[in-house]
Design a protein around this motif. Sequence first.
Motif, mmCIF file in Angstrom:
data_model
loop_
_atom_site.group_PDB
_atom_site.id
_atom_site.type_symbol
_atom_site.label_atom_id
_atom_site.label_comp_id
_atom_site.label_asym_id
_atom_site.label_seq_id
_atom_site.Cartn_x
_atom_site.Cartn_y
_atom_site.Cartn_z
ATOM 1 N N GLU A 173 0.849 -1.341 -0.014
ATOM 2 C CA GLU A 173 0.009 0.079 -0.062
ATOM 3 C C GLU A 173 0.754 1.167 -0.066
ATOM 4 N N GLN A 174 2.102 1.297 0.945
ATOM 5 C CA GLN A 174 2.724 2.505 0.862
ATOM 6 C C GLN A 174 3.503 2.753 -0.603
ATOM 7 N N LEU A 175 4.006 1.472 -1.121
ATOM 8 C CA LEU A 175 4.670 1.621 -2.199
ATOM 9 C C LEU A 175 3.695 2.088 -3.343
ATOM 10 N N ALA A 176 2.555 1.551 -3.322
ATOM 11 C CA ALA A 176 1.618 1.935 -4.458
ATOM 12 C C ALA A 176 1.316 3.485 -4.196
ATOM 13 N N LEU A 177 1.201 4.081 -3.143
ATOM 14 C CA LEU A 177 0.830 5.429 -2.954
ATOM 15 C C LEU A 177 2.019 6.428 -3.371
ATOM 16 N N VAL A 178 3.164 6.032 -3.110
ATOM 17 C CA VAL A 178 4.436 6.611 -3.512
ATOM 18 C C VAL A 178 4.577 6.755 -5.041
ATOM 19 N N ALA A 179 4.341 5.585 -5.772
ATOM 20 C CA ALA A 179 4.493 5.418 -7.034
ATOM 21 C C ALA A 179 3.050 5.885 -7.964
ATOM 22 N N ASP A 180 2.353 6.207 -7.061
ATOM 23 C CA ASP A 180 0.780 6.537 -7.691
ATOM 24 C C ASP A 180 0.134 5.321 -8.639
ATOM 25 N N ILE A 181 0.052 4.228 -7.994
ATOM 26 C CA ILE A 181 -0.346 3.063 -8.771
ATOM 27 C C ILE A 181 -1.299 2.472 -7.696
ATOM 28 N N ASP A 182 -2.304 2.029 -8.200
ATOM 29 C CA ASP A 182 -3.503 1.291 -7.354
ATOM 30 C C ASP A 182 -2.976 0.092 -6.968
ATOM 31 N N ARG A 183 -3.227 -0.082 -5.555
ATOM 32 C CA ARG A 183 -2.539 -1.015 -4.628
ATOM 33 C C ARG A 183 -2.865 -2.435 -5.114
ATOM 34 N N SER A 184 -4.064 -2.743 -5.809
ATOM 35 C CA SER A 184 -4.463 -3.816 -6.244
ATOM 36 C C SER A 184 -3.686 -4.143 -7.805
ATOM 37 N N TYR A 185 -3.444 -3.407 -8.306
ATOM 38 C CA TYR A 185 -2.637 -3.432 -9.630
ATOM 39 C C TYR A 185 -1.073 -3.695 -9.201
ATOM 40 N N PHE A 186 -0.839 -3.047 -8.250
ATOM 41 C CA PHE A 186 0.344 -3.141 -7.643
ATOM 42 C C PHE A 186 0.707 -4.706 -7.328
ATOM 43 N N GLY A 187 -0.326 -5.269 -6.402
ATOM 44 C CA GLY A 187 -0.143 -6.560 -6.203
ATOM 45 C C GLY A 187 0.009 -7.443 -7.091
ATOM 46 N N SER A 188 -0.843 -7.278 -8.441
ATOM 47 C CA SER A 188 -0.712 -8.019 -9.449
ATOM 48 C C SER A 188 0.712 -7.975 -10.197
ATOM 49 N N ILE A 189 1.283 -7.015 -10.109
ATOM 50 C CA ILE A 189 2.691 -6.784 -10.717
ATOM 51 C C ILE A 189 3.475 -7.677 -10.019
ATOM 52 N N GLU A 190 3.562 -7.692 -8.649
ATOM 53 C CA GLU A 190 4.325 -8.541 -7.813
ATOM 54 C C GLU A 190 4.260 -10.111 -8.039
ATOM 55 N N ARG A 191 2.848 -10.285 -8.447
ATOM 56 C CA ARG A 191 2.478 -11.831 -8.542
ATOM 57 C C ARG A 191 3.023 -12.205 -10.075
ATOM 58 N N GLY A 192 3.322 -11.085 -10.797
ATOM 59 C CA GLY A 192 3.611 -11.601 -12.042
ATOM 60 C C GLY A 192 2.452 -11.831 -13.050
ATOM 61 N N GLU A 193 1.343 -11.186 -12.720
ATOM 62 C CA GLU A 193 0.149 -11.309 -13.496
ATOM 63 C C GLU A 193 -0.041 -10.123 -14.418
ATOM 64 N N ARG A 194 0.735 -9.217 -14.339
ATOM 65 C CA ARG A 194 0.914 -7.781 -15.213
ATOM 66 C C ARG A 194 2.017 -7.787 -16.021
ATOM 67 N N ASN A 195 1.693 -7.408 -17.421
ATOM 68 C CA ASN A 195 2.943 -6.887 -18.150
ATOM 69 C C ASN A 195 2.921 -5.151 -18.144
ATOM 70 N N LEU A 196 3.617 -4.819 -17.233
ATOM 71 C CA LEU A 196 3.555 -3.263 -16.982
ATOM 72 C C LEU A 196 4.251 -2.567 -17.834
ATOM 73 N N THR A 197 4.111 -1.366 -18.045
ATOM 74 C CA THR A 197 4.527 -0.366 -19.126
ATOM 75 C C THR A 197 6.163 -0.002 -18.546
ATOM 76 N N PHE A 198 6.883 0.449 -19.351
ATOM 77 C CA PHE A 198 8.100 1.006 -19.045
ATOM 78 C C PHE A 198 7.949 2.100 -17.971
ATOM 79 N N THR A 199 6.910 3.241 -18.346
ATOM 80 C CA THR A 199 6.651 4.178 -17.483
ATOM 81 C C THR A 199 6.108 3.801 -16.087
ATOM 82 N N VAL A 200 5.331 2.735 -16.024
ATOM 83 C CA VAL A 200 5.043 2.410 -14.777
ATOM 84 C C VAL A 200 6.299 1.704 -13.974
ATOM 85 N N LEU A 201 7.375 0.933 -14.787
ATOM 86 C CA LEU A 201 8.480 0.429 -14.228
ATOM 87 C C LEU A 201 9.173 1.481 -13.648
#
Length: 78
Positions: free
Chosen positions: A26-54
Amino acid sequence: MEESAILLELGQRIRAQRKRIGLTQEQLALVADIDRSYFGSIERGERNLTFTVLCRLCEALECDVADLSAGLPPKRAA
């Protein structure tokens, strides 16, 4: 290496760095301006994130893209 395996490895590296600097999802998602549930799916390898998000994640994680993506994808044997 399959795309899903690469995304899972990247997610694990992001999680490890997040824990190293002592932030919750939750803290990291807030700092990075990313939805927490979206961030959780990134950590689980479920999202092919954009370079900008990375890049936003790396800024929040106090690292650069190379730190998280070194060796991805693995080089093919000749």
